[in-house]
Design a protein around this motif. Structure first.
Motif, mmCIF file in Angstrom:
data_model
loop_
_atom_site.group_PDB
_atom_site.id
_atom_site.type_symbol
_atom_site.label_atom_id
_atom_site.label_comp_id
_atom_site.label_asym_id
_atom_site.label_seq_id
_atom_site.Cartn_x
_atom_site.Cartn_y
_atom_site.Cartn_z
ATOM 1 N N GLY A 10 0.827 -1.193 0.000
ATOM 2 C CA GLY A 10 0.000 0.000 0.000
ATOM 3 C C GLY A 10 0.861 1.242 0.000
ATOM 4 O O GLY A 10 2.047 1.198 0.349
ATOM 5 N N ASN A 11 0.260 2.371 -0.399
ATOM 6 C CA ASN A 11 0.989 3.640 -0.364
ATOM 7 C C ASN A 11 1.160 4.121 1.075
ATOM 8 O O ASN A 11 2.124 4.786 1.409
ATOM 9 C CB ASN A 11 0.238 4.693 -1.180
ATOM 10 N N THR A 12 0.159 3.805 1.918
ATOM 11 C CA THR A 12 0.219 4.118 3.343
ATOM 12 C C THR A 12 -0.309 2.910 4.101
ATOM 13 O O THR A 12 -0.856 1.980 3.511
ATOM 14 C CB THR A 12 -0.642 5.344 3.695
ATOM 15 N N SER A 31 -5.763 -7.702 -0.326
ATOM 16 C CA SER A 31 -6.354 -8.809 -1.077
ATOM 17 C C SER A 31 -5.229 -9.797 -1.370
ATOM 18 O O SER A 31 -4.045 -9.486 -1.173
ATOM 19 C CB SER A 31 -6.968 -8.303 -2.380
ATOM 20 N N PRO A 32 -5.572 -11.004 -1.830
ATOM 21 C CA PRO A 32 -4.503 -11.950 -2.172
ATOM 22 C C PRO A 32 -3.510 -11.376 -3.187
ATOM 23 O O PRO A 32 -2.332 -11.718 -3.163
ATOM 24 C CB PRO A 32 -5.281 -13.140 -2.749
ATOM 25 N N LYS A 33 -3.983 -10.482 -4.060
ATOM 26 C CA LYS A 33 -3.097 -9.903 -5.079
ATOM 27 C C LYS A 33 -2.102 -8.911 -4.494
ATOM 28 O O LYS A 33 -1.048 -8.676 -5.079
ATOM 29 C CB LYS A 33 -3.928 -9.225 -6.164
ATOM 30 N N THR A 34 -2.432 -8.283 -3.348
ATOM 31 C CA THR A 34 -1.531 -7.288 -2.763
ATOM 32 C C THR A 34 -0.691 -7.873 -1.624
ATOM 33 O O THR A 34 0.030 -7.141 -0.958
ATOM 34 C CB THR A 34 -2.325 -6.079 -2.232
ATOM 35 N N HIS A 35 -0.800 -9.189 -1.395
ATOM 36 C CA HIS A 35 0.004 -9.814 -0.345
ATOM 37 C C HIS A 35 1.488 -9.748 -0.716
ATOM 38 O O HIS A 35 1.851 -9.834 -1.884
ATOM 39 C CB HIS A 35 -0.419 -11.268 -0.154
ATOM 40 N N THR A 49 4.749 0.256 -0.241
ATOM 41 C CA THR A 49 5.531 -0.381 0.820
ATOM 42 C C THR A 49 4.798 -1.622 1.302
ATOM 43 O O THR A 49 3.575 -1.681 1.272
ATOM 44 C CB THR A 49 5.718 0.597 1.997
ATOM 45 N N CYS A 50 5.549 -2.615 1.746
ATOM 46 C CA CYS A 50 4.967 -3.834 2.300
ATOM 47 C C CYS A 50 4.772 -3.629 3.807
ATOM 48 O O CYS A 50 5.740 -3.553 4.555
ATOM 49 C CB CYS A 50 5.872 -5.036 2.038
#
Length: 276
Positions: A113-115, A124-128, A140-141
């Protein structure tokens, strides 16, 4: 690290023993992702056995069983002793959750995410992710995100059709967004008129901003009465006894209940002239 097959073993890959540890080789962006997805086996133990961008991991919680389906007819001559009944066809995916300790692993709560708030809103599973390099652009993770767990998200995604009919979700972050001149004002004066579900300042009056993650009392779901319906029991027949006051009156509040005496006091008259 996944165990690789030798050239001879690759030829015999369709004859792996039931307890062969290579049956746990699966592809993913991380070991955790591979254990959660269980959709891409890599029995050869090589990254080239995986789809582009994925790595082959060994000793996952997945198990390859697609080659264990029994044949319809025996391939050898009829035995003289009746054979053991054929095993039931295994299911394609496990019907139980992975071990609890794996679900509680902090890696399950990492998302891009940006923040920090953006990572929560869009997890979501795609942003893991496992590290920052797994994220797109300048994202950033982030770790330990509340309400974001890879296992839960995959389960929700798999059963999305069932959840579509459940209506508004009380725990959705949009339910706790309200306008205010500052964060404290948004909490103290949260009402449906100041609800900003989209999370944008444009939904608020001039001079106010939209704030998220407010206290539990600020929830539009509760304000609209979308929770458990009111009970249908009838009102009690008698009013409850009022709570006694903690203050004492200096004077009695009710006159005595006994009647005044009916006999009058005797009247005494004094003579003004002396008697002989």
């Amino acid at each position: 690290i996944a165990m690789a097959l030798t050239e001879e073993e690759k030829k015999e890959s369709g004859k792996l023993a039931v307890n062969d540890e290579r049956r746990h080789n699966f592809c993913g962006i991380s070991w955790v992702d591979a254990s959660a997805d269980c959709s891409a086996p890599c029995l050869g133990g090589e990254d080239t056995d995986c789809p582009a961008g994925l790595t082959c991991f060994g000793d996952t919680t997945c198990y390859y069983d697609q080659d264990l389906v029994p044949t319809l007819t025996p391939t050898t001559s009829q035995p003289t002793v009746p054979p053991t009944p054929s095993p039931m066809e295994p299911t394609l995916s496990p019907t139980t959750y992975p071990p609890t300790e794996l679900r509680l692993n902090s890696d399950m709560t990492k998302f891009c995410g940006n923040t920090w708030s953006d990572a929560i809103d869009n997890c979501s599973p795609k942003t893991h992710c496992d590290k920052d390099s797994d994220c797109e652009g300048n994202e950033t993770c982030f770790e330990d995100l509340p309400g974001c767990n890879l296992f839960d998200l995959k389960d929700k995604e798999a059963n999305g059709s069932k959840e579509d009919n459940t209506g508004p979700d009380r725990n959705d972050i949009s339910q706790s967004r309200f306008c205010g001149v500052d964060w404290a004002d948004a909490i103290d004066n949260c009402t449906l008129e100041r609800h900003c579900p989209l999370g944008t300042d444009d939904e608020c009056p001039m001079g106010e901003r939209c704030y998220s993650y407010l206290s539990a009392k600020c929830n539009a779901f509760d304000m609209m009465g979308l929770g458990t319906p009111n009970p249908t029991t009838t009102s009690p027949t008698f009013h409850p006894t009022e709570r006694p006051s903690v203050y004492y009156s200096p004077y009695p509040t009710v006159k005595p209940a006994t009647a005044a005496p009916t006999t009058l006091a005797p009247t005494v008259f004094l003579s003004q002239t002396p008697t002989n």
